[in-house]
Design a protein around this motif. Structure first.
Motif, PDB file in Angstrom:
ATOM      1  N   ALA A 129      33.514  27.387  -3.762  1.00  0.00           N
ATOM      2  CA  ALA A 129      34.073  27.012  -5.061  1.00  0.00           C
ATOM      3  C   ALA A 129      35.574  26.765  -4.946  1.00  0.00           C
ATOM      4  O   ALA A 129      36.118  25.840  -5.556  1.00  0.00           O
ATOM      5  CB  ALA A 129      33.787  28.112  -6.084  1.00  0.00           C
ATOM      6  N   THR A 130      36.266  27.591  -4.158  1.00  0.00           N
ATOM      7  CA  THR A 130      37.708  27.406  -3.965  1.00  0.00           C
ATOM      8  C   THR A 130      38.007  26.081  -3.283  1.00  0.00           C
ATOM      9  O   THR A 130      38.929  25.353  -3.675  1.00  0.00           O
ATOM     10  CB  THR A 130      38.273  28.572  -3.123  1.00  0.00           C
ATOM     11  OG1 THR A 130      37.989  29.801  -3.788  1.00  0.00           O
ATOM     12  CG2 THR A 130      39.772  28.425  -2.941  1.00  0.00           C
ATOM     13  N   LEU A 145      36.132  23.395  -3.287  1.00  0.00           N
ATOM     14  CA  LEU A 145      35.817  22.289  -4.197  1.00  0.00           C
ATOM     15  C   LEU A 145      36.943  22.076  -5.204  1.00  0.00           C
ATOM     16  O   LEU A 145      37.304  20.938  -5.501  1.00  0.00           O
ATOM     17  CB  LEU A 145      34.495  22.549  -4.921  1.00  0.00           C
ATOM     18  CG  LEU A 145      33.233  22.535  -4.054  1.00  0.00           C
ATOM     19  CD1 LEU A 145      32.002  22.862  -4.896  1.00  0.00           C
ATOM     20  CD2 LEU A 145      33.053  21.187  -3.369  1.00  0.00           C
ATOM     21  N   ARG A 146      37.490  23.136  -5.744  1.00  0.00           N
ATOM     22  CA  ARG A 146      38.584  22.999  -6.707  1.00  0.00           C
ATOM     23  C   ARG A 146      39.836  22.436  -6.046  1.00  0.00           C
ATOM     24  O   ARG A 146      40.646  21.761  -6.694  1.00  0.00           O
ATOM     25  CB  ARG A 146      38.886  24.355  -7.347  1.00  0.00           C
ATOM     26  CG  ARG A 146      37.854  24.790  -8.376  1.00  0.00           C
ATOM     27  CD  ARG A 146      38.381  25.950  -9.217  1.00  0.00           C
ATOM     28  NE  ARG A 146      38.633  27.124  -8.400  1.00  0.00           N
ATOM     29  CZ  ARG A 146      37.738  28.066  -8.150  1.00  0.00           C
ATOM     30  NH1 ARG A 146      36.523  27.965  -8.674  1.00  0.00           N
ATOM     31  NH2 ARG A 146      38.035  29.103  -7.398  1.00  0.00           N
ATOM     32  N   ARG A 147      40.011  22.700  -4.766  1.00  0.00           N
ATOM     33  CA  ARG A 147      41.187  22.189  -4.061  1.00  0.00           C
ATOM     34  C   ARG A 147      41.102  20.684  -3.813  1.00  0.00           C
ATOM     35  O   ARG A 147      42.123  20.005  -3.786  1.00  0.00           O
ATOM     36  CB  ARG A 147      41.333  22.941  -2.732  1.00  0.00           C
ATOM     37  CG  ARG A 147      42.651  22.606  -2.001  1.00  0.00           C
ATOM     38  CD  ARG A 147      42.886  23.518  -0.820  1.00  0.00           C
ATOM     39  NE  ARG A 147      41.850  23.369   0.193  1.00  0.00           N
ATOM     40  CZ  ARG A 147      40.957  24.298   0.500  1.00  0.00           C
ATOM     41  NH1 ARG A 147      40.965  25.462  -0.154  1.00  0.00           N
ATOM     42  NH2 ARG A 147      40.047  24.099   1.447  1.00  0.00           N
ATOM     43  N   PHE A 195      38.796  19.474 -11.271  1.00  0.00           N
ATOM     44  CA  PHE A 195      37.976  20.498 -11.935  1.00  0.00           C
ATOM     45  C   PHE A 195      36.787  20.927 -11.079  1.00  0.00           C
ATOM     46  O   PHE A 195      35.786  21.426 -11.601  1.00  0.00           O
ATOM     47  CB  PHE A 195      37.474  20.018 -13.304  1.00  0.00           C
ATOM     48  CG  PHE A 195      38.555  19.520 -14.208  1.00  0.00           C
ATOM     49  CD1 PHE A 195      39.619  20.352 -14.574  1.00  0.00           C
ATOM     50  CD2 PHE A 195      38.520  18.230 -14.701  1.00  0.00           C
ATOM     51  CE1 PHE A 195      40.624  19.883 -15.413  1.00  0.00           C
ATOM     52  CE2 PHE A 195      39.530  17.766 -15.530  1.00  0.00           C
ATOM     53  CZ  PHE A 195      40.587  18.596 -15.892  1.00  0.00           C
ATOM     54  N   GLY A 196      36.873  20.701  -9.777  1.00  0.00           N
ATOM     55  CA  GLY A 196      35.832  21.160  -8.872  1.00  0.00           C
ATOM     56  C   GLY A 196      34.570  20.335  -8.865  1.00  0.00           C
ATOM     57  O   GLY A 196      33.555  20.757  -8.289  1.00  0.00           O
ATOM     58  N   TYR A 243      34.584  14.262  -1.113  1.00  0.00           N
ATOM     59  CA  TYR A 243      35.366  15.437  -0.736  1.00  0.00           C
ATOM     60  C   TYR A 243      36.340  15.101   0.403  1.00  0.00           C
ATOM     61  O   TYR A 243      37.502  15.510   0.388  1.00  0.00           O
ATOM     62  CB  TYR A 243      34.431  16.567  -0.312  1.00  0.00           C
ATOM     63  CG  TYR A 243      35.123  17.826   0.156  1.00  0.00           C
ATOM     64  CD1 TYR A 243      35.440  18.831  -0.749  1.00  0.00           C
ATOM     65  CD2 TYR A 243      35.449  18.008   1.498  1.00  0.00           C
ATOM     66  CE1 TYR A 243      36.072  19.992  -0.328  1.00  0.00           C
ATOM     67  CE2 TYR A 243      36.083  19.157   1.927  1.00  0.00           C
ATOM     68  CZ  TYR A 243      36.396  20.151   1.011  1.00  0.00           C
ATOM     69  OH  TYR A 243      37.024  21.282   1.436  1.00  0.00           O
ATOM     70  N   TYR A 274      42.809  14.696  -4.882  1.00  0.00           N
ATOM     71  CA  TYR A 274      44.226  15.004  -4.704  1.00  0.00           C
ATOM     72  C   TYR A 274      44.668  14.448  -3.354  1.00  0.00           C
ATOM     73  O   TYR A 274      44.061  14.759  -2.322  1.00  0.00           O
ATOM     74  CB  TYR A 274      44.467  16.512  -4.764  1.00  0.00           C
ATOM     75  CG  TYR A 274      44.026  17.126  -6.064  1.00  0.00           C
ATOM     76  CD1 TYR A 274      44.815  17.016  -7.206  1.00  0.00           C
ATOM     77  CD2 TYR A 274      42.806  17.801  -6.162  1.00  0.00           C
ATOM     78  CE1 TYR A 274      44.411  17.569  -8.413  1.00  0.00           C
ATOM     79  CE2 TYR A 274      42.391  18.360  -7.365  1.00  0.00           C
ATOM     80  CZ  TYR A 274      43.197  18.236  -8.483  1.00  0.00           C
ATOM     81  OH  TYR A 274      42.782  18.773  -9.670  1.00  0.00           O
TER      82      TYR A 274
END
Length: 551
Positions: A36-37, A39-41, A45-46, A120, A125
């Motif tokens: 989860a971490t 994915l959010r990075r 919003f992941g 991904y 970002y």
């Protein structure tokens, strides 16, 4: 004993419950969740929004453009194939349309499992050194998630339509591009995602049909490998590999492992049958070149592995700028990959320059807007080159049999239902239409298998809006048995079937007998028993024909 109501879906509940238990148990065992971490990075919003937008777009086309909303299993297909460069609608929609529900679900599962890996790796970002989120339009996470990624997906889809061989349809070329991009950047993760897609498909089938009861029965099918658009899948995979290579080199990512890349590409390509190189000989015969296909897949995996793992150094140290040996080592592999793409795409360019001939369709036809539909056998394919093309002295003319659909305006000339398919089904609907309208023509066959001849006397009708047109009937078929020195034939007519008895003294014809009503011709009595027709004369009783039955 506990009495459980039959309406409770126990099998489905068992599958869902065990899956939920596994997810909860793994979540508790793996706290805090590193996944989860991560994915959010990398995701806004992941969530892989670009993937979700792409899936939504493909689903929209199926439901509303192809009319899958009112006909889930039998959408409109013919208007949305990539027929030729002279039919822009087909070229624009083919990559995002599908031939049926199973085709759609398979590609959506592939997208949901493989596209997030590619998204991904690219990221919402920006990861380029010195870049910051919202620093420019290109680096805006919302733009990257909702515009750039879906825009690239749309562009790759158009490329797979333009450079695919034949009237292709389906999102699989783009799915293979997702795989190619992901295999360059995350090879082992891609293989894991691909396998997880198989798990999702089994779960979907378990929910759709928790119990399956099968019995032995005749089926009509072509070999599974002959139904795969190998060329379209291959160019999609290569498009994705080239995009992944470009992104990786732009970022100066760390050098990837050659072995991992080789293993990832080889495992994926073998699992997805890219080795199935085949040729159609005509007459329902296909030839599979399995050994050659396997060798080609191994060579492709090796080429990709050597390219992605190659250094950024020039071929020769201190080579003058602009000299051939000043090229980076990875660039040599990229050029070879481009040459492979060109070699695969070249034949498609020639094929897509064909369009429908101006010649009238043979026999009686039915018109629906700009479409014409008929049934014919052993007639030349009605596709003709828009420009004079002569290659190695080979002829592009082939003969075909079945339900033929032609649209001069759209450049369509195709055998929508083969002769053998209609003979197996007996009745098949052909859906026609375009943007905003739809119609259908149903082909119906009836006939009699004539004993001792190896042939069938049959007719084909086309039904449109309640109107029935006799499109085709065979010539009379003579039965093998000779009774009292008389030959017996089955004769198709516009109104039904006749029996014909021929001898030295002449020929007589009469109607096919019905249940409880016999026919006597030339001293021979004909009776019906179920689907069979028997001839009786002087104590001899012989079956001469049997009415066709269909699956």
């Amino acid at each position: 004993m506990l009495d459980i109501p039959g309406w409770i879906p126990l099998h489905r509940l068992a599958a869902v419950a065990t899956l939920l238990v596994a997810v909860v148990a793994l979540t508790l065992a793996d706290r805090p969740s590193r996944l989860a971490t991560a994915l959010r990075r990398r995701f806004l919003f992941g969530l892989p929004w670009g993937t979700l937008v792409s899936v939504g777009g493909v689903l929209f086309v199926y439901l509303f453009v192809q009319d899958g909303l009112s006909s889930w299993y039998r959408p409109m297909v013919i208007p949305f194939r990539a027929w030729s460069y002279f039919y822009p609608l087909g070229m624009a929609t083919a990559a995002f349309s599908h031939s049926g529900a199973g085709h759609l679900i398979g590609n959506l599962i592939g997208t949901l499992t493989l596209a997030p890996v590619a998204e991904y790796a690219w990221g919402h970002y920006p990861t380029r050194r010195g870049s910051t989120s919202f620093g420019s339009l290109r680096e805006n996470p919302y733009v990257r998630a909702f515009i750039i990624f879906p825009g690239v997906v749309f562009g790759v889809g158009l490329l797979t339509s333009v450079f695919a061989l034949g009237p292709v349809i389906g999102f699989s070329g783009v799915v293979f591009a997702f795989a190619g991009f992901a295999l360059v950047t995350r090879p082992l993760t891609t293989v894991l995602a691909f396998v997880s897609g198989r798990v999702v498909r089994v779960f979907y089938n378990a929910m759709l049909s928790p119990e399956v009861v099968s019995t032995a029965r005749p089926v009509f099918s072509t070999p599974r490998w002959a139904q795969i658009a190998i060329q379209g899948h291959a160019i999609g995979l290569l498009f994705g590999i080239l995009l992944g290579l470009w992104v990786a080199r732009q970022r100066r990512d760390e050098q990837l492992s050659a072995f991992r890349s080789f293993a990832g590409v080889l495992l994926f390509a073998i699992s997805e049958s890219l080795w199935a190189v085949y040729f159609f000989r005509g007459g329902g015969t296909y030839v599979l070149f399995r050994a050659v296909g396997f060798a080609l897949v191994v060579l492709l995996a090796l080429l990709v592995a050597l390219t992605v793992s190659a250094s950024d150094k020039p071929l020769r140290e201190r080579a003058p700028t602009g000299h051939a040996f000043s090229a980076r080592r990875w660039q040599v592999g990229a050029v070879v990959l481009l040459l492979v793409v060109s070699a695969l795409s070249g034949p498609a360019v020639l094929y897509n320059l064909f369009t429908a001939t101006n010649d009238d369709l043979p026999g009686e036809s039915v018109s629906v807007e700009d479409y014409e539909v008929t049934y014919a056998e052993d007639v030349p394919n009605g596709l003709t080159a828009a420009f004079d093309i002569e290659l190695f002295g080979e002829s592009t003319t082939t003969n075909t049999s079945g339900v033929i659909v032609k649209s001069q305006r759209r450049g369509i000339w195709t055998t929508a239902v083969s002769k053998n398919r209609l003979a197996f089904d007996g009745e098949t609907a052909v859906r026609l239409g375009g943007l905003g309208w739809r119609d259908r023509v149903t082909a119906v066959r009836d006939g009699y298998a004539v004993v001792g001849s190896g042939n069938t006397a049959y007719r084909v009708f086309l039904v449109d809006d309640g109107n029935t047109t006799l499109a085709y009937k065979t010539e009379p078929v003579r039965a093998g048995p000779v009774i009292s020195r008389r030959n017996i034939s089955v004769v198709p007519t516009a109104m039904g079937y006749d029996l014909q008895v021929s001898s030295e003294s002449g020929t007589v014809r009469g109607p096919m007998p019905t249940t409880n009503v016999s026919t006597t011709l030339g001293g021979i009595r004909f009776v019906r028993q179920g689907r069979s027709i028997f001839a009786e004369s002087r104590g001899t009783r012989v079956r001469v024909a049997r009415q066709e039955s269909y699956e």
